[in-house]
Design a protein around this motif. Sequence first.
Motif, PDB file in Angstrom:
ATOM      1  N   TYR A 199      15.068  20.124  41.292  1.00  0.00           N
ATOM      2  CA  TYR A 199      15.534  20.406  39.932  1.00  0.00           C
ATOM      3  C   TYR A 199      15.534  21.910  39.662  1.00  0.00           C
ATOM      4  CZ  TYR A 199      15.796  20.539  34.864  1.00  0.00           C
ATOM      5  OH  TYR A 199      16.174  20.826  33.575  1.00  0.00           O
ATOM      6  N   THR A 200      14.522  22.601  40.176  1.00  0.00           N
ATOM      7  CA  THR A 200      14.445  24.053  39.994  1.00  0.00           C
ATOM      8  C   THR A 200      15.614  24.746  40.684  1.00  0.00           C
ATOM      9  OG1 THR A 200      12.035  23.929  39.861  1.00  0.00           O
ATOM     10  CG2 THR A 200      12.981  26.087  40.302  1.00  0.00           C
ATOM     11  N   TYR A 201      15.950  24.292  41.888  1.00  0.00           N
ATOM     12  CA  TYR A 201      17.100  24.869  42.589  1.00  0.00           C
ATOM     13  C   TYR A 201      18.397  24.621  41.808  1.00  0.00           C
ATOM     14  CZ  TYR A 201      14.430  25.889  46.840  1.00  0.00           C
ATOM     15  OH  TYR A 201      13.546  26.422  47.751  1.00  0.00           O
ATOM     16  N   LYS A 202      18.535  23.442  41.261  1.00  0.00           N
ATOM     17  CA  LYS A 202      19.741  23.128  40.478  1.00  0.00           C
ATOM     18  C   LYS A 202      19.879  24.084  39.292  1.00  0.00           C
ATOM     19  CE  LYS A 202      19.844  19.893  37.324  1.00  0.00           C
ATOM     20  NZ  LYS A 202      20.494  20.497  36.109  1.00  0.00           N
ATOM     21  N   GLU A 203      18.769  24.312  38.592  1.00  0.00           N
ATOM     22  CA  GLU A 203      18.793  25.226  37.446  1.00  0.00           C
ATOM     23  C   GLU A 203      19.073  26.665  37.891  1.00  0.00           C
ATOM     24  OE1 GLU A 203      18.291  24.793  33.880  1.00  0.00           O
ATOM     25  OE2 GLU A 203      18.971  22.839  34.545  1.00  0.00           O
ATOM     26  N   LEU A 204      18.536  27.033  39.066  1.00  0.00           N
ATOM     27  CA  LEU A 204      18.778  28.376  39.586  1.00  0.00           C
ATOM     28  C   LEU A 204      20.258  28.558  39.916  1.00  0.00           C
ATOM     29  CD1 LEU A 204      17.699  31.119  40.515  1.00  0.00           C
ATOM     30  CD2 LEU A 204      17.240  30.095  42.758  1.00  0.00           C
ATOM     31  N   ALA A 205      20.860  27.559  40.553  1.00  0.00           N
ATOM     32  CA  ALA A 205      22.293  27.624  40.861  1.00  0.00           C
ATOM     33  C   ALA A 205      23.109  27.749  39.577  1.00  0.00           C
ATOM     34  CB  ALA A 205      22.716  26.383  41.649  1.00  0.00           C
ATOM     35  N   GLU A 231      20.289  13.637  45.546  1.00  0.00           N
ATOM     36  CA  GLU A 231      21.684  13.939  45.862  1.00  0.00           C
ATOM     37  C   GLU A 231      22.527  14.216  44.619  1.00  0.00           C
ATOM     38  OE1 GLU A 231      23.163  10.824  48.358  1.00  0.00           O
ATOM     39  OE2 GLU A 231      21.959  11.450  50.097  1.00  0.00           O
ATOM     40  N   ASN A 232      22.123  13.665  43.480  1.00  0.00           N
ATOM     41  CA  ASN A 232      22.885  13.932  42.251  1.00  0.00           C
ATOM     42  C   ASN A 232      22.806  15.400  41.862  1.00  0.00           C
ATOM     43  OD1 ASN A 232      20.100  13.325  41.766  1.00  0.00           O
ATOM     44  ND2 ASN A 232      20.519  13.232  39.567  1.00  0.00           N
ATOM     45  N   TYR A 233      21.662  16.061  42.130  1.00  0.00           N
ATOM     46  CA  TYR A 233      21.541  17.492  41.845  1.00  0.00           C
ATOM     47  C   TYR A 233      22.413  18.308  42.801  1.00  0.00           C
ATOM     48  CZ  TYR A 233      17.403  16.450  38.956  1.00  0.00           C
ATOM     49  OH  TYR A 233      16.545  15.980  37.996  1.00  0.00           O
ATOM     50  N   ILE A 234      22.448  17.883  44.057  1.00  0.00           N
ATOM     51  CA  ILE A 234      23.282  18.576  45.044  1.00  0.00           C
ATOM     52  C   ILE A 234      24.755  18.440  44.654  1.00  0.00           C
ATOM     53  CG2 ILE A 234      23.903  18.734  47.484  1.00  0.00           C
ATOM     54  CD1 ILE A 234      21.221  17.430  48.169  1.00  0.00           C
ATOM     55  N   GLN A 235      25.142  17.233  44.289  1.00  0.00           N
ATOM     56  CA  GLN A 235      26.533  17.004  43.900  1.00  0.00           C
ATOM     57  C   GLN A 235      26.903  17.820  42.658  1.00  0.00           C
ATOM     58  OE1 GLN A 235      27.738  13.092  42.366  1.00  0.00           O
ATOM     59  NE2 GLN A 235      29.568  13.221  43.665  1.00  0.00           N
ATOM     60  N   GLU A 236      26.016  17.878  41.698  1.00  0.00           N
ATOM     61  CA  GLU A 236      26.288  18.644  40.478  1.00  0.00           C
ATOM     62  C   GLU A 236      26.510  20.118  40.786  1.00  0.00           C
ATOM     63  OE1 GLU A 236      24.125  19.810  36.237  1.00  0.00           O
ATOM     64  OE2 GLU A 236      23.458  18.035  37.328  1.00  0.00           O
ATOM     65  N   THR A 237      25.725  20.649  41.710  1.00  0.00           N
ATOM     66  CA  THR A 237      25.866  22.059  42.090  1.00  0.00           C
ATOM     67  C   THR A 237      27.208  22.305  42.782  1.00  0.00           C
ATOM     68  OG1 THR A 237      23.469  22.249  42.305  1.00  0.00           O
ATOM     69  CG2 THR A 237      24.801  23.951  43.381  1.00  0.00           C
ATOM     70  N   ALA A 238      27.601  21.397  43.683  1.00  0.00           N
ATOM     71  CA  ALA A 238      28.908  21.512  44.338  1.00  0.00           C
ATOM     72  C   ALA A 238      30.039  21.375  43.315  1.00  0.00           C
ATOM     73  CB  ALA A 238      29.046  20.443  45.421  1.00  0.00           C
ATOM     74  N   TYR A 239      29.872  20.475  42.389  1.00  0.00           N
ATOM     75  CA  TYR A 239      30.872  20.280  41.324  1.00  0.00           C
ATOM     76  C   TYR A 239      31.045  21.569  40.512  1.00  0.00           C
ATOM     77  CZ  TYR A 239      32.799  18.901  36.829  1.00  0.00           C
ATOM     78  OH  TYR A 239      33.561  18.844  35.674  1.00  0.00           O
ATOM     79  N   ASN A 240      29.944  22.210  40.157  1.00  0.00           N
ATOM     80  CA  ASN A 240      30.020  23.437  39.357  1.00  0.00           C
ATOM     81  C   ASN A 240      30.749  24.552  40.112  1.00  0.00           C
ATOM     82  OD1 ASN A 240      28.738  22.371  37.109  1.00  0.00           O
ATOM     83  ND2 ASN A 240      26.693  22.991  37.796  1.00  0.00           N
TER      84      ASN A 240
END
Length: 284
Positions: A199-205, A231-240
Amino acid sequence: MKNLFTLLFFASISSLHAQNELKFDKRNVQCEDKWVAYQMDKDSLYSFGFIYIDATAGLTLNYEGDFKIDKTGKFNRIKQDSIREVGFMKVRLEPNRVAIAEIPESKFKELEIEKTPKWLAIYKSDENSIDHLYRWGYLYNGWNECEKALTYLEKAEKIDPNFKGLQTELAFSYNALKKYESAEICLLKAIKNNPNDCYTYKELAYSYNHQGKTDDVIKTYFTMVKTCKEENYIQETAYNLAFKYYETKDKVNFKKWKMEAEKWSKTENQFTKYLKLMETELNK
């Protein structure tokens, strides 16, 4: 006849003044430790009570009963043997946009209430502890009241900046308030303390993305691929990232990150749905 009109005029002014004592311009999440009234019902009654936060249950209304406003503007509390039965009960609240009014302190005596109920003390015994400050900040962030959340979280940081989850919670507030550089600083501290928190990585991205640091977003994404299970956090980052390239009409990189995002779900979801719409728009 002239005197009758004069009396009616002043009666209407008095009634208007009474209504103006209550301004229905607040939401329940804005009324912690406040006496509040709900809008008048069909019997011309106002329900009222005291809103506070229970550390476990969250936002809570201590319902006290009902009152009426007479023509002079006086608030008359309804006794138990009048009009409807009233009691004292706690109601768990969900944040909403229903307009409620903060009761003016000048009316407390008429309603037979104290500014601070004696029973509230049990909920305030540890209000300066880091656990309390973090919990309140977490709750307010969850209610999208991020400025209010910071008033607690920044106090908590002065006590112990390494308190578990604190830096990430601070970053959530900063990101929501578009203070991306401050969020980045907090998130890098959080990762240093817990290098496996997805979650922290997602927020950092997210912070990097809004600062235009695309290379750092991509680097963070591949770190997430190696270390994260969510995987939902990974997908969200790729989506962004795909969305960023969609905005700049970069078809090549959009297609690349669209494919990356789509890898992380076997069925259609909000991300894949919007990516297809964006692809259609780019290809027009």
